[in-house]
Design an enzyme around this catalytic site. Structure first.
Site, PDB file in Angstrom:
ATOM      1  N   ARG A 209      44.048  31.209  49.196  1.00  0.00           N
ATOM      2  CA  ARG A 209      42.749  30.796  48.507  1.00  0.00           C
ATOM      3  C   ARG A 209      43.128  29.585  47.491  1.00  0.00           C
ATOM      4  O   ARG A 209      42.307  28.839  47.406  1.00  0.00           O
ATOM      5  CB  ARG A 209      42.113  31.887  47.938  1.00  0.00           C
TER       6      ARG A 209
ATOM      7  N   ARG B 217      43.392  41.559  38.707  1.00  0.00           N
ATOM      8  CA  ARG B 217      41.894  41.606  38.591  1.00  0.00           C
ATOM      9  C   ARG B 217      41.174  43.026  39.125  1.00  0.00           C
ATOM     10  O   ARG B 217      41.910  43.581  40.110  1.00  0.00           O
ATOM     11  CB  ARG B 217      41.164  40.688  39.148  1.00  0.00           C
TER      12      ARG B 217
ATOM     13  N   LYS C 258      35.357  31.750  36.498  1.00  0.00           N
ATOM     14  CA  LYS C 258      33.995  31.221  36.681  1.00  0.00           C
ATOM     15  C   LYS C 258      32.789  32.444  36.692  1.00  0.00           C
ATOM     16  O   LYS C 258      31.851  32.370  35.772  1.00  0.00           O
ATOM     17  CB  LYS C 258      33.599  30.729  38.147  1.00  0.00           C
TER      18      LYS C 258
ATOM     19  N   ARG D 291      31.622  24.094  47.292  1.00  0.00           N
ATOM     20  CA  ARG D 291      33.079  24.038  47.562  1.00  0.00           C
ATOM     21  C   ARG D 291      33.854  23.094  48.384  1.00  0.00           C
ATOM     22  O   ARG D 291      34.874  22.954  48.639  1.00  0.00           O
ATOM     23  CB  ARG D 291      33.331  25.326  47.963  1.00  0.00           C
TER      24      ARG D 291
ATOM     25  N   ARG E  93      39.760  43.592  44.672  1.00  0.00           N
ATOM     26  CA  ARG E  93      38.887  42.813  45.714  1.00  0.00           C
ATOM     27  C   ARG E  93      39.819  42.968  47.004  1.00  0.00           C
ATOM     28  O   ARG E  93      41.009  42.736  46.774  1.00  0.00           O
ATOM     29  CB  ARG E  93      38.569  41.620  45.165  1.00  0.00           C
TER      30      ARG E  93
HETATM   31  P1  AP5 Z   1      36.869  35.630  37.310  1.00  0.00           P
HETATM   32  O1  AP5 Z   1      35.940  35.462  36.265  1.00  0.00           O
HETATM   33  O2  AP5 Z   1      36.581  36.856  38.057  1.00  0.00           O
HETATM   34  O3  AP5 Z   1      37.375  34.389  38.198  1.00  0.00           O
HETATM   35  P2  AP5 Z   1      36.416  33.701  39.161  1.00  0.00           P
HETATM   36  O4  AP5 Z   1      36.700  31.882  38.901  1.00  0.00           O
HETATM   37  O5  AP5 Z   1      35.195  34.022  39.286  1.00  0.00           O
HETATM   38  O6  AP5 Z   1      37.551  33.927  40.671  1.00  0.00           O
HETATM   39  P3  AP5 Z   1      36.860  34.219  41.818  1.00  0.00           P
HETATM   40  O7  AP5 Z   1      38.242  35.140  42.415  1.00  0.00           O
HETATM   41  O8  AP5 Z   1      35.765  34.927  41.768  1.00  0.00           O
HETATM   42  O9  AP5 Z   1      36.699  32.901  42.452  1.00  0.00           O
HETATM   43  P4  AP5 Z   1      36.711  32.493  44.200  1.00  0.00           P
HETATM   44  O10 AP5 Z   1      36.231  31.118  44.013  1.00  0.00           O
HETATM   45  O11 AP5 Z   1      37.987  32.813  44.894  1.00  0.00           O
HETATM   46  O12 AP5 Z   1      35.877  33.593  44.808  1.00  0.00           O
HETATM   47  P5  AP5 Z   1      34.353  33.735  45.325  1.00  0.00           P
HETATM   48  O13 AP5 Z   1      33.769  34.942  45.036  1.00  0.00           O
HETATM   49  O14 AP5 Z   1      33.680  32.760  44.807  1.00  0.00           O
HETATM   50  O15 AP5 Z   1      38.468  35.902  36.487  1.00  0.00           O
HETATM   51  C1  AP5 Z   1      39.530  36.176  37.326  1.00  0.00           C
HETATM   52  C2  AP5 Z   1      40.385  37.202  36.597  1.00  0.00           C
HETATM   53  O16 AP5 Z   1      40.842  36.522  35.292  1.00  0.00           O
HETATM   54  C3  AP5 Z   1      39.775  38.484  36.032  1.00  0.00           C
HETATM   55  O17 AP5 Z   1      40.889  39.915  36.135  1.00  0.00           O
HETATM   56  C4  AP5 Z   1      39.462  38.094  34.776  1.00  0.00           C
HETATM   57  O18 AP5 Z   1      39.112  39.277  33.717  1.00  0.00           O
HETATM   58  C5  AP5 Z   1      40.574  37.202  33.984  1.00  0.00           C
HETATM   59  N1  AP5 Z   1      40.295  36.377  33.297  1.00  0.00           N
HETATM   60  C6  AP5 Z   1      39.052  35.497  33.290  1.00  0.00           C
HETATM   61  N2  AP5 Z   1      38.940  34.497  32.154  1.00  0.00           N
HETATM   62  C7  AP5 Z   1      40.290  34.723  31.488  1.00  0.00           C
HETATM   63  C8  AP5 Z   1      40.579  34.276  30.431  1.00  0.00           C
HETATM   64  N3  AP5 Z   1      40.146  33.289  29.693  1.00  0.00           N
HETATM   65  N4  AP5 Z   1      42.003  34.775  29.739  1.00  0.00           N
HETATM   66  C9  AP5 Z   1      42.575  35.820  30.837  1.00  0.00           C
HETATM   67  N5  AP5 Z   1      42.321  36.382  31.588  1.00  0.00           N
HETATM   68  C10 AP5 Z   1      40.864  35.860  31.886  1.00  0.00           C
HETATM   69  O19 AP5 Z   1      34.474  33.615  46.814  1.00  0.00           O
HETATM   70  C11 AP5 Z   1      35.121  34.344  47.534  1.00  0.00           C
HETATM   71  C12 AP5 Z   1      35.139  33.993  48.915  1.00  0.00           C
HETATM   72  O20 AP5 Z   1      33.807  33.718  49.659  1.00  0.00           O
HETATM   73  C13 AP5 Z   1      36.000  32.383  49.290  1.00  0.00           C
HETATM   74  O21 AP5 Z   1      37.321  32.692  49.270  1.00  0.00           O
HETATM   75  C14 AP5 Z   1      35.176  32.091  50.591  1.00  0.00           C
HETATM   76  O22 AP5 Z   1      35.683  32.859  51.737  1.00  0.00           O
HETATM   77  C15 AP5 Z   1      33.656  32.661  50.308  1.00  0.00           C
HETATM   78  N6  AP5 Z   1      32.837  31.657  49.713  1.00  0.00           N
HETATM   79  C16 AP5 Z   1      32.295  31.734  48.652  1.00  0.00           C
HETATM   80  N7  AP5 Z   1      31.459  30.434  48.314  1.00  0.00           N
HETATM   81  C17 AP5 Z   1      31.766  29.810  49.442  1.00  0.00           C
HETATM   82  C18 AP5 Z   1      31.418  28.536  49.582  1.00  0.00           C
HETATM   83  N8  AP5 Z   1      30.775  27.701  48.704  1.00  0.00           N
HETATM   84  N9  AP5 Z   1      31.837  27.912  50.672  1.00  0.00           N
HETATM   85  C19 AP5 Z   1      32.552  28.564  51.573  1.00  0.00           C
HETATM   86  N10 AP5 Z   1      32.960  29.829  51.611  1.00  0.00           N
HETATM   87  C20 AP5 Z   1      32.571  30.492  50.048  1.00  0.00           C
HETATM   88 MG    MG Z   2      34.102  34.920  40.824  1.00  0.00          MG
END
Ligand code: AP5
Ligand code: MG
Ligand code: ZN
Length: 215
Positions: free
Chosen positions: A172, A128, A14, A89, A161
Site C-alpha cells: 500500500r 492499528r 486521515k 488518490r 483490518r
Molecule cells: P488512521 O487514522 O487509521 O490512518 P489513515 O490515514 O486513515 O490510514 P488508512 O489505512 O485508513 O489509509 P488508507 O489510505 O490506506 O486506507 P483507506 O481505507 O482509505 O491511523 C493509523 C494508525 O495510526 C491508527 O492505529 C491510529 O490510532 C494511529 N495514529 C493516528 N494518528 C496518530 C498520531 N498522531 N500519533 C500516533 N498514532 C497515530 O483505503 C483502503 C483501500 O481501499 C485502498 O488500499 C484501496 O484498495 C481502496 N480505496 C480507497 N479509496 C480509494 C480510491 N480513492 N481509489 C482507489 N482505491 C481506493
Molecule cells: Mg482511514
C-alpha cells in the site's frame, strides 16, 4: 462552508483526524475506503469487486471510485461542504473531481496533506485496531483503548483490518508513492495545499489542521 481533502499515505492519520474535523466543522466525512468496507460487509456487487483489490493493497479501478465519490457528493448533506478522506488518490481521480466541482460551481478550499515517514507508517498500521461496529481507529501502543479490545466510543469489538498485515501494508505504501504522491504536485500547482507534520501527537496535528483551515 468547508470543502476539503485529507491527503496522505496509508496510516498518516486521515481517519483519526477526520473524526475531529467533523466534530469541529460539522461537515460530512466521505471515506471511499469506509464506503468500500461497508459494501464488503453487506455483500454487495461493488463490495465484491473492491475486495479483491483492497486485500492486495492495490487501488480499486478509477471509474468505480469516481462514480461512487461523485454520487456521494451529490447528496444534500454535502451542499454546505464535505471532508474527502482517501479520495482522490490518482491524478485521473483528481481531474475527474475538478471537472465535477466545476460543473457544480464548486471547488476545494484547502487540501490537507499529512506527511509521515514510511517506518512510522508501518508501525502505525501493523499496530492499528479498528472498531467492528463504528470504525473508530486505535493503536495498541500510541492510541490504546481504555479497555483492551473494546471500543471507547461504542463498546464494539476491536479487530485488525485484513489489509494491515506487513506484506499488504508495504505494498500500500509503494502504491501510494507511485500513484498518489503525484497529487502533492498537482495541488501545489493549484496553490491550495497545506502540508502538515502528521508524525506529531494527535492534538498537535489537529491544531495544525485548524490553523490551515481557519477557525
Ligand atoms: P488512521 O487514522 O487509521 O490512518 P489513515 O490515514 O486513515 O490510514 P488508512 O489505512 O485508513 O489509509 P488508507 O489510505 O490506506 O486506507 P483507506 O481505507 O482509505 O491511523 C493509523 C494508525 O495510526 C491508527 O492505529 C491510529 O490510532 C494511529 N495514529 C493516528 N494518528 C496518530 C498520531 N498522531 N500519533 C500516533 N498514532 C497515530 O483505503 C483502503 C483501500 O481501499 C485502498 O488500499 C484501496 O484498495 C481502496 N480505496 C480507497 N479509496 C480509494 C480510491 N480513492 N481509489 C482507489 N482505491 C481506493
Ligand atoms: Mg482511514
Ligand atoms: Zn466503536
Amino acid at each position: 462552508m468547508l470543502r476539503t481533502i485529507l491527503l496522505g499515505p496509508p496510516g498518516a492519520g486521515k481517519g483519526t483526524q477526520a473524526v475531529k474535523i467533523v466534530e469541529k466543522y460539522g461537515v460530512p466525512h466521505i471515506s471511499t475506503g469506509d464506503i468500500f468496507r461497508e459494501n464488503i460487509k453487506n455483500g454487495t456487487e461493488l463490495g465484491k469487486k473492491a475486495q479483491e483489490y483492497m486485500n492486495k493493497g492495490e487501488l480499486v479501478p478509477d471509474d468505480l471510485v469516481c462514480d461512487l465519490a461523485t454520487s456521494r457528493l451529490l447528496q444534500p448533506d454535502c451542499a454546505d461542504g464535505f471532508l474527502l478522506d482517501g479520495f482522490p488518490r490518482t491524478v485521473y481521480q483528481a481531474e475527474k473531481l475538478d471537472e465535477f466541482l466545476k460543473e457544480h460551481d464548486s471547488r476545494i478550499d484547502v487540501v490537507l496533506n499529512l506527511a509521515v515517514e514510511k517506518e512510522e507508517l508501518i508501525t502505525r498500521l501493523t499496530g492499528r485496531r479498528v472498531c467492528k461496529v463504528c470504525g473508530a481507529s486505535f493503536h495498541i501502543v500510541s492510541v490504546p483503548p481504555r479497555e483492551e479490545g473494546v471500543c471507547d466510543f461504542c463498546g464494539g469489538e476491536l479487530v485488525q483490518r485484513p489489509d494491515d498485515n506487513l506484506e499488504t501494508v508495504t505494498n500500500r505504501i509503494d502504491v501510494y508513492d507511485s500513484q498518489t504522491k503525484p497529487l502533492v504536485d498537482y495541488y501545489e500547482k493549484a496553490g491550495n495545499i497545506a502540508t502538515i507534520d502528521g508524525a506529531a501527537d494527535l492534538d498537535t496535528v489537529f491544531g495544525d489542521i485548524v490553523k490551515a483551515i481557519g477557525e
